[in-house]
Design an enzyme around this catalytic site. Structure first.
Site, short mmCIF file in Angstrom:
data_model
loop_
_atom_site.label_atom_id
_atom_site.label_comp_id
_atom_site.label_asym_id
_atom_site.label_seq_id
_atom_site.Cartn_x
_atom_site.Cartn_y
_atom_site.Cartn_z
N VAL A 82 0.84 -1.19 0.00
CA VAL A 82 0.00 0.00 0.00
C VAL A 82 0.89 1.25 0.00
O VAL A 82 1.73 1.43 0.88
CB VAL A 82 -0.95 0.01 1.21
N LYS A 83 0.65 2.08 -1.02
CA LYS A 83 1.46 3.29 -1.16
C LYS A 83 0.73 4.43 -0.45
O LYS A 83 -0.45 4.68 -0.68
CB LYS A 83 1.58 3.60 -2.65
N ILE A 84 1.47 5.10 0.42
CA ILE A 84 0.86 6.12 1.29
C ILE A 84 1.70 7.40 1.23
O ILE A 84 2.93 7.34 1.35
CB ILE A 84 0.79 5.57 2.73
#
Ligand code: E4P
Length: 215
Positions: A82-84
């Site tokens: 998950v890119k945050i």
């Protein structure tokens, strides 16, 4: 060093994967928007092609929204990372997702203090954007040097994923520094193979070989 492709284009991912050297994929909302396809379906397609980490970015910017999107994305497949974005609520979410064993890629990193925050929160990857730093006449690779050294000093496990790569020299510099991963657009991956002396040399070898066979 791991090679990721920085695209959401299925044809490009297939072509790059066919060379047998592709370790993963990074996407971002702009790259996904270009493809004009349902995000989930697109991710499922990518996951069928590449058996490695596939970064999928959240678009919420508040803690609860980021957590919800992150948990939903992580449920799609074990290879989803998950890119945050590197904002306060994002870093708080990274810390809590770490506790839940969800892998994260902290994106939009432009400074060493930001990279330190991501590592302390337990990010799996940190993505410093070298090309965008160069674009404003600063030195993107200096930032990679700082982050690699800082992570080494404290034995942080967060992997340095060099992003916003614009040309093969960015890859060479990142490799010299010892960054863990380089994510490259398709055209940069293609350029890695090219050298005029290889083409000239091969042409000569093949024409000499042909002469032998004509004798
Ligand atoms: C990082 O993961 C981003 O997707 C990307 O590398 C941004 O690159 P750009 O600056 O070429 O848009």
């Amino acid at each position: 060093m791991k090679f990721f492709i920085d695209t959401a284009n299925i044809a490009q991912i297939k072509e790059a994967a066919s060379y047998g050297l592709l370790d993963g994929v990074t996407t971002n909302p702009s790259l996904v928007a270009k493809e004009g396809m349902d995000f989930r379906k697109l991710l499922e397609e990518i996951l069928k092609i590449v058996d490695g980490p596939v970064s999928a970015e959240v678009v919420a910017t508040d803690y609860n929204g980021i957590m919800k999107e992150a948990i939903d994305l992580a449920k799609i497949h074990k290879n989803i990372v998950v890119k945050i974005p590197l904002i306060k609520d994002g870093i708080r979410a990274v810390k809590d997702l770490f506790e839940e064993d969800i892998k994260t890629n902290v994106t939009l990193c432009f400074s060493a203090p930001q990279a330190l925050l991501a590592a302390k929160a337990g990010a799996t990857y940190i993505s410093p954007f070298v090309g965008r730093i160069d674009d404003i006449s600063h030195n993107g690779m200096e930032l990679i040097k700082q982050i690699v050294q800082i992570y080494k000093n404290y034995n942080y496990k967060t992997q340095v994923l060099v992003a916003s790569i614009r040309h093969p020299l960015h890859l060479v510099d990142a490799a010299m520094i010892g960054a863990d991963v380089a994510t490259m657009p398709f055209d940069v991956i293609e350029k890695l193979f090219k050298h005029p002396l290889t083409d000239i040399g091969l042409e000569k070898f093949l024409s000499d070989w042909k002469k032998l066979n004509q004798k």
